[in-house]
Scaffold this active site. Structure first.
Site, PDB file in Angstrom:
ATOM      1  N   GLY A  15      10.593  -3.642  -0.859  1.00 29.94           N
ATOM      2  CA  GLY A  15      10.113  -2.371  -1.396  1.00 29.94           C
ATOM      3  C   GLY A  15       9.006  -2.507  -2.422  1.00 29.94           C
ATOM      4  O   GLY A  15       8.902  -1.676  -3.329  1.00 29.94           O
ATOM      5  N   SER A  16       8.134  -3.514  -2.286  1.00 32.91           N
ATOM      6  CA  SER A  16       7.087  -3.691  -3.295  1.00 32.91           C
ATOM      7  C   SER A  16       6.066  -2.560  -3.244  1.00 32.91           C
ATOM      8  O   SER A  16       5.563  -2.122  -4.287  1.00 32.91           O
ATOM      9  CB  SER A  16       6.401  -5.047  -3.128  1.00 32.91           C
ATOM     10  OG  SER A  16       5.668  -5.115  -1.922  1.00 32.91           O
ATOM     11  N   ASN A  17       5.748  -2.067  -2.052  1.00 38.27           N
ATOM     12  CA  ASN A  17       4.836  -0.923  -1.971  1.00 38.27           C
ATOM     13  C   ASN A  17       5.514   0.347  -2.490  1.00 38.27           C
ATOM     14  O   ASN A  17       4.868   1.189  -3.110  1.00 38.27           O
ATOM     15  CB  ASN A  17       4.344  -0.726  -0.534  1.00 38.27           C
ATOM     16  CG  ASN A  17       3.033  -1.436  -0.282  1.00 38.27           C
ATOM     17  OD1 ASN A  17       2.066  -1.241  -1.000  1.00 38.27           O
ATOM     18  ND2 ASN A  17       3.017  -2.278   0.736  1.00 38.27           N
ATOM     19  N   ARG A  67      18.008   5.503  18.612  1.00 38.28           N
ATOM     20  CA  ARG A  67      16.867   5.755  17.740  1.00 38.28           C
ATOM     21  C   ARG A  67      16.837   7.209  17.269  1.00 38.28           C
ATOM     22  O   ARG A  67      16.643   7.487  16.081  1.00 38.28           O
ATOM     23  CB  ARG A  67      15.560   5.422  18.468  1.00 38.28           C
ATOM     24  CG  ARG A  67      14.342   5.410  17.547  1.00 38.28           C
ATOM     25  CD  ARG A  67      13.091   4.986  18.323  1.00 38.28           C
ATOM     26  NE  ARG A  67      13.271   3.710  18.968  1.00 38.28           N
ATOM     27  CZ  ARG A  67      13.119   2.536  18.354  1.00 38.28           C
ATOM     28  NH1 ARG A  67      12.809   2.498  17.069  1.00 38.28           N
ATOM     29  NH2 ARG A  67      13.284   1.413  19.024  1.00 38.28           N
ATOM     30  N   ILE A  94      10.188   1.685  14.621  1.00 38.35           N
ATOM     31  CA  ILE A  94       9.335   2.652  15.302  1.00 38.35           C
ATOM     32  C   ILE A  94      10.097   3.967  15.394  1.00 38.35           C
ATOM     33  O   ILE A  94      11.231   4.000  15.873  1.00 38.35           O
ATOM     34  CB  ILE A  94       8.927   2.150  16.699  1.00 38.35           C
ATOM     35  CG1 ILE A  94       8.053   0.903  16.564  1.00 38.35           C
ATOM     36  CG2 ILE A  94       8.179   3.238  17.464  1.00 38.35           C
ATOM     37  CD1 ILE A  94       7.695   0.259  17.885  1.00 38.35           C
ATOM     38  N   LEU A  95       9.491   5.037  14.911  1.00 41.73           N
ATOM     39  CA  LEU A  95      10.179   6.321  14.861  1.00 41.73           C
ATOM     40  C   LEU A  95      10.104   7.032  16.205  1.00 41.73           C
ATOM     41  O   LEU A  95       9.162   6.857  16.988  1.00 41.73           O
ATOM     42  CB  LEU A  95       9.554   7.195  13.775  1.00 41.73           C
ATOM     43  CG  LEU A  95       9.720   6.646  12.354  1.00 41.73           C
ATOM     44  CD1 LEU A  95       8.803   7.388  11.392  1.00 41.73           C
ATOM     45  CD2 LEU A  95      11.169   6.760  11.902  1.00 41.73           C
ATOM     46  N   ASN A 109       1.559   5.875   6.500  1.00 37.71           N
ATOM     47  CA  ASN A 109       2.019   4.498   6.631  1.00 37.71           C
ATOM     48  C   ASN A 109       0.930   3.567   6.114  1.00 37.71           C
ATOM     49  O   ASN A 109      -0.262   3.903   6.148  1.00 37.71           O
ATOM     50  CB  ASN A 109       2.314   4.170   8.097  1.00 37.71           C
ATOM     51  CG  ASN A 109       2.880   2.766   8.268  1.00 37.71           C
ATOM     52  OD1 ASN A 109       3.742   2.335   7.514  1.00 37.71           O
ATOM     53  ND2 ASN A 109       2.396   2.041   9.267  1.00 37.71           N
ATOM     54  N   HIS A 111      -0.611  -0.371   6.578  1.00 36.92           N
ATOM     55  CA  HIS A 111      -0.608  -1.453   7.569  1.00 36.92           C
ATOM     56  C   HIS A 111      -1.509  -2.582   7.077  1.00 36.92           C
ATOM     57  O   HIS A 111      -2.608  -2.326   6.568  1.00 36.92           O
ATOM     58  CB  HIS A 111      -1.118  -0.929   8.914  1.00 36.92           C
ATOM     59  CG  HIS A 111      -1.093  -1.960  10.000  1.00 36.92           C
ATOM     60  ND1 HIS A 111       0.062  -2.377  10.604  1.00 36.92           N
ATOM     61  CD2 HIS A 111      -2.101  -2.669  10.563  1.00 36.92           C
ATOM     62  CE1 HIS A 111      -0.217  -3.293  11.509  1.00 36.92           C
ATOM     63  NE2 HIS A 111      -1.527  -3.491  11.504  1.00 36.92           N
ATOM     64  N   GLU A 176      -2.754  -3.791  -1.114  1.00 36.52           N
ATOM     65  CA  GLU A 176      -1.910  -2.673  -0.694  1.00 36.52           C
ATOM     66  C   GLU A 176      -1.390  -1.896  -1.900  1.00 36.52           C
ATOM     67  O   GLU A 176      -1.371  -0.663  -1.900  1.00 36.52           O
ATOM     68  CB  GLU A 176      -0.733  -3.185   0.143  1.00 36.52           C
ATOM     69  CG  GLU A 176      -1.117  -3.726   1.502  1.00 36.52           C
ATOM     70  CD  GLU A 176       0.093  -4.244   2.274  1.00 36.52           C
ATOM     71  OE1 GLU A 176       1.230  -3.843   1.946  1.00 36.52           O
ATOM     72  OE2 GLU A 176      -0.090  -5.055   3.191  1.00 36.52           O
TER      73      GLU A 176
END
Length: 321
Positions: A15-17, A67, A94-95, A109, A111, A176
């Site tokens: 969870g760094s972002n 899912r 993947i949602l 998101n 990337h 990021e």
């Protein structure tokens, strides 16, 4: 800030972002706040950090679940937290198409590549193998195309001759942490930008039959019919007459309806100066949770109220099929 956007962050690992987004949200001028950190990994260290910082958390392992079923549970947690936006921050799932559709234009998101280069995994190794001079990171909107949504921001990171995928990844991660909070803040703040709001109103209004734009008393207005006999069905109002509102003015059915709506839902409606006395209601646009389907419905309703009968008959005939 009184009306900050409410953001849910999805994570799977450290969870760094998420932490970068969270600490940026503590700045007094930040236009968003983190209301939920959710994960498909109940052991994610990022959940412990969120709890320590007083942020609500939700976790549910996806193992053994379909899912769509797992997404529905995550979605319910987001809605219960009252979030307006979702930020994916190292969420390794993947949602489902339904989830993506529900949060269209409200899910971001990050990337680790300069998209459209290298969607998917192993981005750093692929950039080095290709002999690229730079790698980097991108923030984009989430769509049903993997890492293929609209780009909102990028940062380049130089690749050195001695770089390994691991050393490059460490520098890209630092980039990021700088990029994501700034892009998220800029994106959610668009709801207070009159230029962005007018563009959205213009697109919706001019999509209706035989409409055109004409300025009225310094404001953008929208008319239906001919240039000679057309009538206004909407105005765009940017804090006119001393109000704090950026709003869409449309025709209301009656003064009673106008007064009742303003009294019952003052966070959505207001009675505009001058226009209100003539039965025009203001729909407040500079809110974190603007309902654009509601805005579109009001535009169509107001258009119908003044459009020539030949146009409304055509619409009614089309609706009957």
């Amino acid at each position: 800030m009184a009306d900050r956007a409410r953001v849910a962050v999805f994570i799977s690992g450290t969870g760094s972002n998420m932490a970068a987004l969270l600490y940026a949200s503590k700045m007094p001028d930040c236009p968003y706040r983190i209301v939920l950190v959710a994960s498909n990994n109940p052991q994610s260290p990022g959940l412990d950090l969120a709890r320590a910082e007083g942020v609500a958390t939700f976790s549910l392992s996806h193992r053994g679940m379909g899912r769509a079923e797992h997404d529905a549970a995550m979605d319910q947690a987001v809605l219960s937290a009252g979030a307006n936006f979702i930020a994916l921050a190292g969420y390794m799932r993947i949602l489902s198409p339904d989830m993506v559709k529900r949060w269209e234009a409200r899910m971001l998101n990050i990337h680790p590549s300069l998209l459209p280069k290298y969607p998917g995994l192993d981005t750093h190794a692929r950039a080095i193998a290709a002999g690229d001079s730079h790698a980097g990171t991108s923030v984009h909107l989430v769509t049903d195309v993997l890492d293929g949504g609209e780009l909102l921001g990028q940062v380049e990171v130089a690749i050195t001759p001695t770089d390994t995928p691991q050393s490059l990844a460490a520098r890209v991660l630092a980039a990021e942490h700088q990029l994501y909070p700034r892009v998220l803040a800029s994106y959610v703040a668009r709801g207070s930008d009159p230029r962005f709001l007018l563009r959205r109103i213009r697109n919706l209004a001019l999509d209706l039959p035989e409409t055109y734009e004409r300025e009225s008393h310094g404001s953008a207005g929208f008319r239906v019919g001919t240039e000679k006999s057309g009538k206004f069905f909407a105005y765009f109002s940017d804090r006119h007459h001393g109000t704090p509102y950026i709003s869409l003015l449309v025709k209301c059915g009656s003064m009673d309806e106008l007064e009742n709506l303003v009294e019952a839902q003052p966070h959505i409606y207001h009675k505009p100066a001058y226009y209100g006395a003539s039965g025009w209601i203001g729909i407040i646009l500079n809110r974190a949770d603007t309902d654009w389907d509601l805005v579109s419905d009001w535009l169509q309703r107001s258009w119908r109220a003044v459009a020539p009968a030949r146009l409304t008959r055509l619409i009614d005939a089309a609706d009957s099929f």
